[in-house]
Scaffold this motif. Structure first.
Motif, PDB file in Angstrom:
ATOM      1  N   GLU A  54      12.678   0.671  -8.578  1.00 11.08           N
ATOM      2  CA  GLU A  54      12.179   1.004  -9.922  1.00 11.08           C
ATOM      3  C   GLU A  54      10.929   0.209 -10.275  1.00 11.08           C
ATOM      4  N   GLU A  55      10.885  -1.079  -9.928  1.00 14.79           N
ATOM      5  CA  GLU A  55       9.675  -1.862 -10.178  1.00 14.79           C
ATOM      6  C   GLU A  55       8.491  -1.295  -9.391  1.00 14.79           C
ATOM      7  N   ILE A  56       8.736  -0.913  -8.155  1.00 14.53           N
ATOM      8  CA  ILE A  56       7.677  -0.350  -7.311  1.00 14.53           C
ATOM      9  C   ILE A  56       7.219   0.984  -7.893  1.00 14.53           C
ATOM     10  N   ARG A  57       8.158   1.826  -8.303  1.00 13.81           N
ATOM     11  CA  ARG A  57       7.818   3.127  -8.892  1.00 13.81           C
ATOM     12  C   ARG A  57       6.976   2.946 -10.146  1.00 13.81           C
ATOM     13  N   ALA A  58       7.378   2.040 -11.017  1.00 14.97           N
ATOM     14  CA  ALA A  58       6.642   1.808 -12.262  1.00 14.97           C
ATOM     15  C   ALA A  58       5.228   1.304 -11.974  1.00 14.97           C
ATOM     16  N   ALA A  59       5.093   0.372 -11.043  1.00 12.27           N
ATOM     17  CA  ALA A  59       3.775  -0.167 -10.706  1.00 12.27           C
ATOM     18  C   ALA A  59       2.881   0.916 -10.102  1.00 12.27           C
ATOM     19  N   MET A  60       3.436   1.730  -9.226  1.00 11.55           N
ATOM     20  CA  MET A  60       2.633   2.786  -8.604  1.00 11.55           C
ATOM     21  C   MET A  60       2.283   3.862  -9.626  1.00 11.55           C
ATOM     22  N   GLY A  61       3.195   4.168 -10.531  1.00 10.92           N
ATOM     23  CA  GLY A  61       2.883   5.140 -11.585  1.00 10.92           C
ATOM     24  C   GLY A  61       1.713   4.665 -12.423  1.00 10.92           C
ATOM     25  N   HIS A  62       1.736   3.394 -12.792  1.00  8.61           N
ATOM     26  CA  HIS A  62       0.632   2.810 -13.552  1.00  8.61           C
ATOM     27  C   HIS A  62      -0.668   2.877 -12.741  1.00  8.61           C
ATOM     28  N   SER A  63      -0.583   2.509 -11.467  1.00 10.72           N
ATOM     29  CA  SER A  63      -1.775   2.496 -10.613  1.00 10.72           C
ATOM     30  C   SER A  63      -2.334   3.891 -10.371  1.00 10.72           C
ATOM     31  N   PHE A  64      -1.446   4.869 -10.149  1.00 14.63           N
ATOM     32  CA  PHE A  64      -1.910   6.237  -9.914  1.00 14.63           C
ATOM     33  C   PHE A  64      -2.572   6.827 -11.165  1.00 14.63           C
ATOM     34  N   ALA A  65      -2.169   6.340 -12.338  1.00 12.09           N
ATOM     35  CA  ALA A  65      -2.780   6.815 -13.592  1.00 12.09           C
ATOM     36  C   ALA A  65      -4.052   6.041 -13.924  1.00 12.09           C
ATOM     37  N   GLY A  66      -4.263   4.916 -13.243  1.00 10.29           N
ATOM     38  CA  GLY A  66      -5.413   4.064 -13.553  1.00 10.29           C
ATOM     39  C   GLY A  66      -6.273   3.783 -12.340  1.00 10.29           C
ATOM     40  N   PRO A  67      -6.182   2.551 -11.798  1.00  6.96           N
ATOM     41  CA  PRO A  67      -7.133   2.139 -10.759  1.00  6.96           C
ATOM     42  C   PRO A  67      -7.050   2.931  -9.451  1.00  6.96           C
ATOM     43  N   LEU A  68      -5.911   3.537  -9.157  1.00  2.00           N
ATOM     44  CA  LEU A  68      -5.784   4.304  -7.913  1.00  2.00           C
ATOM     45  C   LEU A  68      -5.894   5.819  -8.140  1.00  2.00           C
ATOM     46  N   LYS A  69      -6.219   6.219  -9.355  1.00  2.00           N
ATOM     47  CA  LYS A  69      -6.311   7.646  -9.657  1.00  2.00           C
ATOM     48  C   LYS A  69      -7.334   8.319  -8.742  1.00  2.00           C
ATOM     49  N   GLY A  70      -6.892   9.369  -8.053  1.00  2.00           N
ATOM     50  CA  GLY A  70      -7.772  10.143  -7.193  1.00  2.00           C
ATOM     51  C   GLY A  70      -8.019   9.541  -5.821  1.00  2.00           C
ATOM     52  N   THR A  71      -7.430   8.369  -5.548  1.00  2.00           N
ATOM     53  CA  THR A  71      -7.634   7.751  -4.234  1.00  2.00           C
ATOM     54  C   THR A  71      -6.693   8.389  -3.207  1.00  2.00           C
ATOM     55  N   ARG A  72      -7.024   8.153  -1.952  1.00  2.00           N
ATOM     56  CA  ARG A  72      -6.166   8.555  -0.840  1.00  2.00           C
ATOM     57  C   ARG A  72      -5.941   7.336   0.034  1.00  2.00           C
ATOM     58  N   ALA A  73      -4.863   7.362   0.781  1.00  2.00           N
ATOM     59  CA  ALA A  73      -4.571   6.276   1.713  1.00  2.00           C
ATOM     60  C   ALA A  73      -4.695   6.817   3.136  1.00  2.00           C
ATOM     61  N   ALA A  74      -5.389   6.074   3.969  1.00  2.00           N
ATOM     62  CA  ALA A  74      -5.521   6.414   5.383  1.00  2.00           C
ATOM     63  C   ALA A  74      -4.806   5.330   6.174  1.00  2.00           C
ATOM     64  N   ASP A  75      -3.791   5.731   6.925  1.00  2.00           N
ATOM     65  CA  ASP A  75      -2.934   4.775   7.609  1.00  2.00           C
ATOM     66  C   ASP A  75      -3.058   4.939   9.121  1.00  2.00           C
ATOM     67  N   GLU A  76      -3.151   3.814   9.816  1.00  2.00           N
ATOM     68  CA  GLU A  76      -3.170   3.792  11.278  1.00  2.00           C
ATOM     69  C   GLU A  76      -2.018   2.905  11.733  1.00  2.00           C
ATOM     70  N   VAL A  77      -1.041   3.490  12.394  1.00  2.00           N
ATOM     71  CA  VAL A  77       0.102   2.719  12.889  1.00  2.00           C
ATOM     72  C   VAL A  77      -0.350   1.943  14.120  1.00  2.00           C
ATOM     73  N   LEU A  78      -0.102   0.636  14.089  1.00  2.00           N
ATOM     74  CA  LEU A  78      -0.488  -0.234  15.191  1.00  2.00           C
ATOM     75  C   LEU A  78       0.682  -0.582  16.096  1.00  2.00           C
ATOM     76  N   ASP A  79       1.897  -0.624  15.533  1.00  2.00           N
ATOM     77  CA  ASP A  79       3.064  -1.032  16.317  1.00  2.00           C
ATOM     78  C   ASP A  79       4.337  -0.558  15.630  1.00  2.00           C
ATOM     79  N   VAL A  80       5.288  -0.106  16.424  1.00  2.00           N
ATOM     80  CA  VAL A  80       6.629   0.247  15.934  1.00  2.00           C
ATOM     81  C   VAL A  80       7.613  -0.486  16.828  1.00  2.00           C
ATOM     82  N   ARG A  81       8.492  -1.288  16.195  1.00  3.25           N
ATOM     83  CA  ARG A  81       9.507  -2.028  16.946  1.00  3.25           C
ATOM     84  C   ARG A  81      10.872  -1.816  16.327  1.00  3.25           C
ATOM     85  N   PHE A  82      11.851  -1.614  17.165  1.00  2.00           N
ATOM     86  CA  PHE A  82      13.230  -1.495  16.707  1.00  2.00           C
ATOM     87  C   PHE A  82      13.924  -2.815  16.980  1.00  2.00           C
ATOM     88  N   LEU A  83      14.490  -3.404  15.919  1.00  2.00           N
ATOM     89  CA  LEU A  83      15.209  -4.657  16.064  1.00  2.00           C
ATOM     90  C   LEU A  83      16.616  -4.411  16.577  1.00  2.00           C
TER      91      LEU A  83
END
Length: 141
Positions: A54-83
Motif C-alpha cells: 500500500e505504501e508503494i502503491r500510494a507513492a507510485m500513484g503520487h509519482s505517476f500523477a506528478g514527477p513521473l507523469k508520461g514517463t516510461r521505464a526501460a529495463d535491461e535484465v543483467l542477472d537472474v539467480r534462484f536461491l
C-alpha cells in the motif's frame, strides 16, 4: 551447466512479473504496478523506505500523477539467480525516459535488485531496491 526446461520456465515466469511492473509504469497505473507485490513487500529508493504494498502503491500513484507523469521505464535484465525453488533475485539496469526520449540519461538510470518469492505457485515481488548507476564524482567505491 545445462539449463533445464523447468529452469527456463521459472525464469520466464519471474521476468513476466517485472514486465508487468514496467507495463504498469508505462501506463501510469499504480494499482497494476503493485498487483504482483506481496502485501508486506518493501521498496528502498535513494532516501526512501516503503514497507508495504500500500505504501508503494500510494507513492507510485503520487509519482505517476506528478514527477513521473508520461514517463516510461526501460529495463535491461543483467542477472537472474534462484536461491532455491521459492526465492529468486534479479539484477537489472533501469532508465526513466521522459516523453519523446529513446534513451535515458545517466542521472535517470539505476541498478536495481528485485527479490521474488513463490507463493502458491506464483512469483511475487517481496523486495525492491535501487541505486544510481553513476557514482558521484570523488566518491570512492
Amino acid at each position: 551447466m545445462t539449463i533445464t526446461q523447468d529452469q527456463k520456465k521459472e525464469e520466464a515466469a519471474v521476468l513476466e512479473v517485472l514486465e508487468g511492473v514496467y507495463n504498469a509504469w508505462n501506463d501510469g497505473d499504480a494499482d497494476a504496478f503493485v498487483a504482483e507485490y506481496l502485501e508486506n513487500a518493501s521498496s528502498i529508493l535513494p532516501g526512501v523506505y516503503m514497507k508495504s504494498r500500500e505504501e508503494i502503491r500510494a507513492a507510485m500513484g503520487h509519482s505517476f500523477a506528478g514527477p513521473l507523469k508520461g514517463t516510461r521505464a526501460a529495463d535491461e535484465v543483467l542477472d537472474v539467480r534462484f536461491l532455491n525453488d521459492e526465492a529468486a533475485v534479479v539484477i537489472s539496469r533501469t532508465g526513466v525516459l521522459a516523453p519523446g526520449e529513446t534513451e535515458a540519461p545517466p542521472e535517470r538510470t539505476v541498478f536495481a535488485t528485485w527479490v521474488l518469492a513463490k507463493r502458491d505457485g506464483k512469483w511475487l515481488l517481496a523486495a525492491y531496491s535501487n541505486s544510481p548507476s553513476v557514482r558521484p564524482a570523488g566518491r570512492p567505491m
